[in-house]
Design an enzyme around this catalytic site. Sequence first.
Site, PDB file in Angstrom:
ATOM      1  N   LYS A 163       0.817  -1.210   0.000  1.00 14.44           N
ATOM      2  CA  LYS A 163       0.000   0.000   0.000  1.00 14.44           C
ATOM      3  C   LYS A 163       0.861   1.276   0.000  1.00 14.44           C
ATOM      4  O   LYS A 163       2.056   1.236   0.307  1.00 14.44           O
ATOM      5  CB  LYS A 163      -0.925  -0.023   1.218  1.00 14.44           C
ATOM      6  CG  LYS A 163      -1.980  -1.141   1.166  1.00 14.44           C
ATOM      7  CD  LYS A 163      -2.974  -1.008   2.303  1.00 14.44           C
ATOM      8  CE  LYS A 163      -4.041  -2.101   2.248  1.00 14.44           C
ATOM      9  NZ  LYS A 163      -5.075  -1.916   3.297  1.00 14.44           N
ATOM     10  N   TYR A 175     -12.406  -1.799  -4.138  1.00 14.34           N
ATOM     11  CA  TYR A 175     -12.965  -2.065  -2.801  1.00 14.34           C
ATOM     12  C   TYR A 175     -14.486  -1.955  -2.774  1.00 14.34           C
ATOM     13  O   TYR A 175     -15.056  -1.683  -1.716  1.00 14.34           O
ATOM     14  CB  TYR A 175     -12.366  -1.083  -1.799  1.00 14.34           C
ATOM     15  CG  TYR A 175     -10.971  -1.439  -1.312  1.00 14.34           C
ATOM     16  CD1 TYR A 175     -10.740  -2.602  -0.572  1.00 14.34           C
ATOM     17  CD2 TYR A 175      -9.885  -0.590  -1.549  1.00 14.34           C
ATOM     18  CE1 TYR A 175      -9.477  -2.917  -0.087  1.00 14.34           C
ATOM     19  CE2 TYR A 175      -8.613  -0.908  -1.060  1.00 14.34           C
ATOM     20  CZ  TYR A 175      -8.422  -2.072  -0.334  1.00 14.34           C
ATOM     21  OH  TYR A 175      -7.168  -2.379   0.152  1.00 14.34           O
ATOM     22  N   ARG A 196      -2.214 -14.217   3.782  1.00 11.92           N
ATOM     23  CA  ARG A 196      -2.912 -13.540   4.890  1.00 11.92           C
ATOM     24  C   ARG A 196      -2.192 -13.768   6.224  1.00 11.92           C
ATOM     25  O   ARG A 196      -2.122 -12.874   7.063  1.00 11.92           O
ATOM     26  CB  ARG A 196      -4.371 -14.000   4.964  1.00 11.92           C
ATOM     27  CG  ARG A 196      -5.180 -13.502   3.759  1.00 11.92           C
ATOM     28  CD  ARG A 196      -6.627 -13.928   3.816  1.00 11.92           C
ATOM     29  NE  ARG A 196      -7.370 -13.218   4.860  1.00 11.92           N
ATOM     30  CZ  ARG A 196      -7.804 -11.965   4.741  1.00 11.92           C
ATOM     31  NH1 ARG A 196      -7.544 -11.260   3.657  1.00 11.92           N
ATOM     32  NH2 ARG A 196      -8.497 -11.419   5.720  1.00 11.92           N
ATOM     33  N   THR A 245      -5.585  -7.440  10.326  1.00 12.74           N
ATOM     34  CA  THR A 245      -5.884  -6.185   9.630  1.00 12.74           C
ATOM     35  C   THR A 245      -5.415  -4.968  10.427  1.00 12.74           C
ATOM     36  O   THR A 245      -4.845  -4.030   9.869  1.00 12.74           O
ATOM     37  CB  THR A 245      -7.405  -6.068   9.369  1.00 12.74           C
ATOM     38  OG1 THR A 245      -7.823  -7.232   8.665  1.00 12.74           O
ATOM     39  CG2 THR A 245      -7.737  -4.836   8.554  1.00 12.74           C
ATOM     40  N   ARG A 269       2.374  -6.686   8.879  1.00 14.50           N
ATOM     41  CA  ARG A 269       1.621  -5.552   9.431  1.00 14.50           C
ATOM     42  C   ARG A 269       2.147  -5.160  10.814  1.00 14.50           C
ATOM     43  O   ARG A 269       2.106  -3.982  11.187  1.00 14.50           O
ATOM     44  CB  ARG A 269       0.124  -5.871   9.470  1.00 14.50           C
ATOM     45  CG  ARG A 269      -0.499  -5.704   8.078  1.00 14.50           C
ATOM     46  CD  ARG A 269      -1.886  -6.269   8.033  1.00 14.50           C
ATOM     47  NE  ARG A 269      -2.592  -5.916   6.808  1.00 14.50           N
ATOM     48  CZ  ARG A 269      -3.685  -6.538   6.392  1.00 14.50           C
ATOM     49  NH1 ARG A 269      -4.182  -7.545   7.098  1.00 14.50           N
ATOM     50  NH2 ARG A 269      -4.268  -6.164   5.270  1.00 14.50           N
ATOM     51  N   ASN A 275      -1.994   0.117   6.914  1.00 12.97           N
ATOM     52  CA  ASN A 275      -1.580  -1.212   7.375  1.00 12.97           C
ATOM     53  C   ASN A 275      -0.682  -1.951   6.389  1.00 12.97           C
ATOM     54  O   ASN A 275      -0.580  -3.167   6.402  1.00 12.97           O
ATOM     55  CB  ASN A 275      -2.795  -2.046   7.807  1.00 12.97           C
ATOM     56  CG  ASN A 275      -3.731  -2.369   6.663  1.00 12.97           C
ATOM     57  OD1 ASN A 275      -3.581  -1.856   5.562  1.00 12.97           O
ATOM     58  ND2 ASN A 275      -4.699  -3.236   6.919  1.00 12.97           N
ATOM     59  N   HIS A 310      -2.111  -5.514   1.489  1.00 12.65           N
ATOM     60  CA  HIS A 310      -3.456  -6.073   1.279  1.00 12.65           C
ATOM     61  C   HIS A 310      -3.317  -7.478   0.703  1.00 12.65           C
ATOM     62  O   HIS A 310      -2.362  -7.761  -0.013  1.00 12.65           O
ATOM     63  CB  HIS A 310      -4.249  -5.204   0.292  1.00 12.65           C
ATOM     64  CG  HIS A 310      -5.488  -5.884  -0.216  1.00 12.65           C
ATOM     65  ND1 HIS A 310      -6.668  -5.864   0.480  1.00 12.65           N
ATOM     66  CD2 HIS A 310      -5.704  -6.649  -1.318  1.00 12.65           C
ATOM     67  CE1 HIS A 310      -7.574  -6.570  -0.188  1.00 12.65           C
ATOM     68  NE2 HIS A 310      -7.015  -7.060  -1.280  1.00 12.65           N
ATOM     69  N   GLU A 349      -9.981  -9.746  -7.934  1.00  7.62           N
ATOM     70  CA  GLU A 349      -8.920  -8.759  -7.689  1.00  7.62           C
ATOM     71  C   GLU A 349      -7.755  -8.900  -8.682  1.00  7.62           C
ATOM     72  O   GLU A 349      -7.194  -7.901  -9.129  1.00  7.62           O
ATOM     73  CB  GLU A 349      -8.425  -8.887  -6.242  1.00  7.62           C
ATOM     74  CG  GLU A 349      -9.504  -8.466  -5.239  1.00  7.62           C
ATOM     75  CD  GLU A 349      -9.027  -8.521  -3.786  1.00  7.62           C
ATOM     76  OE1 GLU A 349      -7.891  -8.970  -3.528  1.00  7.62           O
ATOM     77  OE2 GLU A 349      -9.805  -8.094  -2.905  1.00  7.62           O
TER      78      GLU A 349
HETATM   79  P1  CMP Z   1      -7.585  -4.432   3.446  1.00  6.41           P
HETATM   80  O1  CMP Z   1      -7.201  -5.843   3.710  1.00  6.41           O
HETATM   81  O2  CMP Z   1      -6.897  -3.733   2.337  1.00  6.41           O
HETATM   82  O3  CMP Z   1      -9.162  -4.385   3.181  1.00  6.41           O
HETATM   83  C1  CMP Z   1      -9.941  -3.259   3.480  1.00  6.41           C
HETATM   84  C2  CMP Z   1      -9.213  -2.241   4.293  1.00  6.41           C
HETATM   85  O4  CMP Z   1     -10.017  -1.313   4.987  1.00  6.41           O
HETATM   86  C3  CMP Z   1      -8.417  -2.922   5.380  1.00  6.41           C
HETATM   87  O5  CMP Z   1      -7.325  -3.599   4.803  1.00  6.41           O
HETATM   88  C4  CMP Z   1      -8.082  -1.753   6.302  1.00  6.41           C
HETATM   89  O6  CMP Z   1      -6.879  -1.090   5.940  1.00  6.41           O
HETATM   90  C5  CMP Z   1      -9.255  -0.779   6.064  1.00  6.41           C
HETATM   91  N1  CMP Z   1     -10.099  -0.626   7.245  1.00  6.41           N
HETATM   92  C6  CMP Z   1     -10.303   0.510   7.922  1.00  6.41           C
HETATM   93  N2  CMP Z   1     -11.144   0.328   8.952  1.00  6.41           N
HETATM   94  C7  CMP Z   1     -11.486  -0.987   8.934  1.00  6.41           C
HETATM   95  C8  CMP Z   1     -12.325  -1.804   9.753  1.00  6.41           C
HETATM   96  N3  CMP Z   1     -12.996  -1.319  10.800  1.00  6.41           N
HETATM   97  N4  CMP Z   1     -12.425  -3.119   9.445  1.00  6.41           N
HETATM   98  C9  CMP Z   1     -11.778  -3.637   8.375  1.00  6.41           C
HETATM   99  N5  CMP Z   1     -10.971  -2.907   7.568  1.00  6.41           N
HETATM  100  C10 CMP Z   1     -10.821  -1.596   7.841  1.00  6.41           C
END
Ligand code: CMP
Length: 138
Positions: free
Chosen positions: A10, A50, A86, A92, A103, A113, A116, A127
Amino acid sequence: AVERTLAIIKPDAVKMGVSGKIIQRIEDEGFKIVGMKKIWMSKEVAKGFYYVHKEKPFFEALTDFMSSGPAIVMVLEKENAIKDWRKLMGATNPADAEEGTLRKEFGRNIDNNAVHGSDAPETAAFEIGYFFSQIELV
Ligand code: CMP
């Protein structure tokens, strides 16, 4: 089974100059990088990527962030690539991520973070197709 997953380094991690370290880690963990490019997503491209989150309260902030600078998008191939990527990424929210995960090491908060990864075979197919054509996967 041998799977493919979509990975993104990212904009926060690219800006910090740690994309090389992340790519090294990916290779050390046995993933084959079958596609890779650096892109600067427009807001529209980020929203399309997204779209499953479009009703979420964090959708605006997420798509602003993902279009705030260059990112590196990759297709990773490996036995159990989706689950294993993952696992290597960690939770996350970096605050919940285990020691040794990307992360934990490079993420700063739930928005910034660092990486992805696709969460299931169906999302991986969507994707990968969103960013890559067949001839870019080698
Ligand atoms: P990612 O795996 O890229 O998928 C969606 C992204 O939304 C996630 O990583 C986070 O960086 C972001 N995000 C922000 N707030 C939340 C939340 N409450 N729950 C999940 N993802 C979140």
